[in-house]
Design a protein around this motif. Structure first.
Motif, short mmCIF file in Angstrom:
data_model
loop_
_atom_site.label_atom_id
_atom_site.label_comp_id
_atom_site.label_asym_id
_atom_site.label_seq_id
_atom_site.Cartn_x
_atom_site.Cartn_y
_atom_site.Cartn_z
N VAL A 121 0.84 -1.20 0.00
CA VAL A 121 0.00 0.00 0.00
C VAL A 121 0.88 1.25 0.00
O VAL A 121 1.95 1.27 0.61
CB VAL A 121 -0.92 0.01 1.24
N GLY A 122 0.42 2.27 -0.67
CA GLY A 122 1.14 3.54 -0.69
C GLY A 122 0.26 4.66 -1.16
O GLY A 122 -0.97 4.64 -0.97
N ALA A 123 0.85 5.64 -1.79
CA ALA A 123 0.11 6.79 -2.30
C ALA A 123 0.79 7.27 -3.58
O ALA A 123 2.02 7.19 -3.71
CB ALA A 123 0.08 7.92 -1.27
N PRO A 124 0.01 7.75 -4.55
CA PRO A 124 0.60 8.25 -5.80
C PRO A 124 1.33 9.56 -5.57
O PRO A 124 1.18 10.20 -4.52
CB PRO A 124 -0.62 8.45 -6.70
N PRO A 125 2.13 9.99 -6.51
CA PRO A 125 2.82 11.29 -6.38
C PRO A 125 1.83 12.42 -6.14
O PRO A 125 0.75 12.45 -6.74
CB PRO A 125 3.53 11.44 -7.72
N ASP A 126 2.18 13.32 -5.24
CA ASP A 126 1.35 14.50 -5.00
C ASP A 126 2.26 15.68 -4.65
O ASP A 126 3.48 15.59 -4.75
CB ASP A 126 0.31 14.24 -3.92
N ILE A 127 1.67 16.77 -4.21
CA ILE A 127 2.44 17.97 -3.91
C ILE A 127 3.46 17.71 -2.80
O ILE A 127 4.60 18.18 -2.85
CB ILE A 127 1.49 19.12 -3.51
N PHE A 128 3.04 16.96 -1.79
CA PHE A 128 3.91 16.73 -0.64
C PHE A 128 4.95 15.65 -0.90
O PHE A 128 6.03 15.66 -0.33
CB PHE A 128 3.07 16.37 0.59
N SER A 129 4.61 14.67 -1.74
CA SER A 129 5.53 13.57 -2.06
C SER A 129 5.59 13.39 -3.57
O SER A 129 4.85 12.57 -4.14
CB SER A 129 5.05 12.27 -1.38
N PRO A 130 6.44 14.17 -4.26
CA PRO A 130 6.48 14.14 -5.72
C PRO A 130 6.81 12.78 -6.31
O PRO A 130 6.47 12.50 -7.46
CB PRO A 130 7.58 15.17 -6.06
N LEU A 131 7.48 11.92 -5.53
CA LEU A 131 7.83 10.58 -6.01
C LEU A 131 6.82 9.53 -5.59
O LEU A 131 6.97 8.35 -5.92
CB LEU A 131 9.22 10.19 -5.50
N GLY A 132 5.78 9.94 -4.87
CA GLY A 132 4.82 8.98 -4.35
C GLY A 132 5.32 8.36 -3.06
O GLY A 132 6.43 8.64 -2.60
N GLN A 133 4.49 7.50 -2.47
CA GLN A 133 4.86 6.85 -1.22
C GLN A 133 4.59 5.36 -1.30
O GLN A 133 3.58 4.93 -1.88
CB GLN A 133 4.04 7.43 -0.06
N SER A 134 5.49 4.59 -0.72
CA SER A 134 5.31 3.14 -0.59
C SER A 134 5.54 2.79 0.87
O SER A 134 6.64 2.97 1.38
CB SER A 134 6.29 2.38 -1.49
N TRP A 135 4.50 2.31 1.55
CA TRP A 135 4.55 2.14 3.00
C TRP A 135 4.99 0.75 3.42
O TRP A 135 5.15 0.49 4.61
CB TRP A 135 3.19 2.47 3.61
N GLY A 136 5.15 -0.15 2.48
CA GLY A 136 5.65 -1.47 2.81
C GLY A 136 4.69 -2.32 3.63
O GLY A 136 5.12 -3.19 4.39
N ILE A 137 3.39 -2.09 3.50
CA ILE A 137 2.42 -2.88 4.24
C ILE A 137 1.42 -3.53 3.29
O ILE A 137 1.21 -3.06 2.17
CB ILE A 137 1.66 -2.02 5.27
N SER A 138 0.82 -4.59 3.74
CA SER A 138 -0.16 -5.32 2.94
C SER A 138 -1.58 -4.94 3.35
O SER A 138 -1.79 -4.43 4.45
CB SER A 138 0.03 -6.83 3.10
N ALA A 139 -2.52 -5.22 2.49
CA ALA A 139 -3.92 -4.90 2.75
C ALA A 139 -4.80 -6.08 2.37
O ALA A 139 -4.33 -7.07 1.79
CB ALA A 139 -4.33 -3.65 1.96
N PHE A 140 -6.08 -5.97 2.66
CA PHE A 140 -7.02 -7.01 2.28
C PHE A 140 -7.12 -7.11 0.76
O PHE A 140 -6.91 -6.14 0.03
CB PHE A 140 -8.41 -6.71 2.85
#
Length: 677
Positions: A393-412
């Motif tokens: 799970v993570g987040a796409p690139p945005d204003i705060f994180s231009p490279l996106g985010q990868s949190w290293g966790i799994s989801a359902f």
């Protein structure tokens, strides 16, 4: 390979093959990301033949009724079945209803059911659980304006806590808060961690969301005499005192000490009928978690390469495997020890909630439900069919994180949940609400979609995976009502269109954070205009404290750690903050929370008081004041994007949990916060 067929399969499986960024620019998802997410869903797509087979497998799974269907109380029940078959509905209360279904807009239609609950439905030769859900979850009583505090559980001190805030300290803090009129305390996640690997302690990357972090259990929970005996037999009295004196939690050392003490106590434990009942009621889920903990300690302790259960010998990779059963028999005492730890923790958390409610709190504790778990943990091992593997799970690139985010966790897995009657989702909700009057769902948009990143890939090379949001939101409402627990949904960041409206419709309260309540011209909006159905807060664990924001401590840290770019001195950020300080102070003066000229940058205490009043006056149904802001502290619990460079999840608060709120300025600030409600 035909990319069109791949894209069609991805769409049918719920993957968004295109997405728009914060600048409204459209992006196409790459084939590798689609294949990785499809594989995680159990739909291989590494060739034309595999795509055809996966498409047929997907179609087959969607035929007929799933193991659980949801419906709204008082509304006709709509099912994807042909014709007008006869049905038999066995209600939870034992009542039986029979009849013949009708048809509406091509859907099989049953008469409405008024009684929420999990009812057994037989129709057209098929069986399913019919979860009849209320339109809205449990809500705060109309006409009331409750307030509360928010605390990182590890942070309050208590004499005898051995260096980590615990459930006994929480009960003491809750009693003090209740005497001042608090109705709620939101706590940081207390999910189970890895006993065999105390280096991992982030509350948002746990081993399991079904069980508790045993490090928050009180070492004296079995009595002071038992603790004294354990300290004497282990020789850890000096280490106990050293850890308690630290200003930062030393998680590895404190974990080793706590577990050593608990083991010494367990070795002398004569047995208890309450423990036996707890273990019996915990059933398969508790047994699997205890077995995982014992196996993890056995295998990882022997070979560091065996940290992840996927790297274990084949005989241990599934909880139902004969090798696991054999191991549990040969190591029965070790498995029992981990169940014993869960019992102590469960009793401690339950006692804290009971003490708070008995002291007059109308809501009680608000548990924090992390968005996912570490894929190598107990939850991923025990619920393999319902948790994604190979993607994070993570987040796409945005204003705060231009490279996106990868949190290293799994989801359902949305497919796994549907095919298994949402059992893993429901048991997680029930665990979170077991000893709480509310639950905060971290990254609540995950009920609708999650940004998934293939293992080893860049965060920007992910894709959104859609979830069965209607079913999941309905089940949240049902469990909320059954447990009489309010639900808070963290709705910050890039939200799906209409998501906040959906939260409002189901009674899930969003978050309204002081710093983010700004108009397009960057002026701060009056708190009287904030969403009535939301929760107002000064800050969150991922944001600077009010005093820290006023001084620019978050910018200081980002400059120091190079998070703004190589050689950046933060000048633009400091200049923007100076403008925002003026805007915020003006807004607080207009709301009646402040008066006079703006304080100096280093006078955060006065600003913290004004911010508390400002947020308390919000139209929101509930207002929460984090302890860091109640104490006017400058340092935040967490700085996103950092690991060892910033002391995330380690800062301890000044003063004892039982008397922390008694300090003159703190007591005055909390009284002012309460008065503005």
């Amino acid at each position: 390979m035909n990319d069109d067929d791949l894209r069609d399969l991805a769409r049918d499986a719920g993957i968004a093959v295109e997405w728009r960024d914060v600048n409204d620019k459209q992006h196409e998802v790459g084939p590798e990301a689609m294949r990785a997410i499809l594989a995680a869903l159990g739909l291989p797509a590494d060739g034309d033949a595999a795509i055809r087979e996966s498409r047929e497998r997907l179609r087959e799974s969607q035929r007929g009724l799933p193991p659980l269907c949801t419906a709204l109380a008082g509304r006709p029940v709509l099912l994807g079945l042909p014709g007008e078959p006869e049905f038999r509905l066995q209600m939870e209360n034992g009542e039986t209803r029979e009849g013949r279904a009708g048809q509406r807009d091509g859907l099989c239609t049953l008469p409405s059911v008024e009684e929420p609950g999990y009812h057994q439905l037989e129709i057209g030769g098929q069986r399913t659980v019919l979860a009849v859900c209320p339109r809205r979850g449990h809500a705060i009583a109309p006409g009331t304006r409750p307030w509360g505090l928010a605390v990182q559980l590890y942070s309050p001190r208590r004499t005898g806590d051995a260096g980590i805030g615990d459930f006994t300290g929480l009960a003491q803090l809750a009693g003090s808060a209740a005497r001042r009129g608090a109705d709620a305390i939101a706590i940081s996640p207390v999910h189970a961690q890895f006993s065999a690997d105390p280096e991992r302690f982030s509350p948002y990357a746990p081993s399991s969301r079904l069980f508790l972090n045993v490090l928050h259990a009180d070492p004296a929970s079995l009595g002071p005499e038992a603790l004294r005996a354990a300290l004497a037999s282990t020789g850890l009295a000096d280490e106990f005192a050293r850890l308690e004196s630290l200003d930062l939690v030393d998680w590895p050392a404190a974990a080793r000490l706590r577990l050593s003490l608990f083991r010494a106590m367990f070795d002398r434990f004569p047995g208890d009928a309450a423990f036996d009942r707890f273990r019996e009621e915990g059933g398969e889920a508790l047994e699997s978690h205890a077995r995982f903990e014992a196996l993890h300690a056995h295998l990882y302790g022997r070979d560091p390469a065996l940290w992840h259960w996927k790297d274990w010998p084949e005989e241990y990779r599934r909880p139902q495997a004969p090798g696991v059963e054999r191991f549990a028999g040969e190591h029965a005492k070790e498995v029992t020890f981990h169940a014993f730890l869960q019992w102590i923790a469960d009793c401690g958390l339950g006692a804290a909630q009971s003490a708070f409610k008995d002291a007059g709190a109308k809501i009680g504790l608000i548990a924090d439900l992390a968005v996912g778990t570490d894929g190598g943990g107990s939850h991923g091992w025990s619920r393999q069919g319902q948790i994604l593997s190979g993607v994070g799970v993570g987040a796409p690139p945005d204003i705060f994180s231009p490279l996106g985010q990868s949190w290293g966790i799994s989801a359902f897995s949305p497919r796994g949940l549907r095919d298994n009657g949402y059992t893993a989702f429901l048991e997680m909700l029930r665990a979170a609400m077991r000893h709480a009057g509310g639950v905060r769902i971290d990254h609540a948009m995950g009920l609708a979609r999650l940004w998934l990143v293939p293992q080893g890939g860049d965060a920007s090379e992910g894709a959104y995976l859609h979830f069965p949001v209607e079913d999941m939101m309905r089940l949240v409402s049902l469990e909320s009502q059954r447990h009489e627990a309010i639900v808070v949904g963290e709705d910050l960041g890039t939200l799906p269109e209409g998501f906040r409206d959906r939260l409002d419709e189901t009674g899930v309260m969003g978050l309204r954070v002081l710093y983010f309540e700004q108009a397009k011209d960057r002026s701060f909006t009056p708190p009287t205009t904030w969403s009535p159905g939301a929760v107002a807060v000064t800050t969150t664990h991922d944001l600077p404290t009010v005093a820290g924001w006023w001084r620019g401590r978050d910018i200081d840290w980002r400059v120091k750690l190079g998070l703004l770019g190589e050689g950046a001195d933060g000048a633009p950020q400091y200049a923007e903050r100076a403008e925002d300080r003026t805007r915020l102070w003006d807004a607080m003066c207009e709301s009646g929370a402040a008066e006079g000229p703006a304080p100096a940058e280093n006078d955060g205490a006065e600003v913290a008081t004004a911010a508390a009043r400002h947020v308390a006056s919000a139209a929101c149904a509930l207002a929460l004041l984090p302890l860091e802001d109640a104490l006017a502290l400058e340092e935040a619990p967490n700085l996103p994007g950092t690991t060892g460079d910033h002391p995330n999840w380690r800062r301890r608060l000044p003063g004892e949990a039982a008397t922390l709120l008694d300090e003159h300025d703190t007591a005055a600030r909390i009284a002012s916060f309460a008065q503005f409600r």
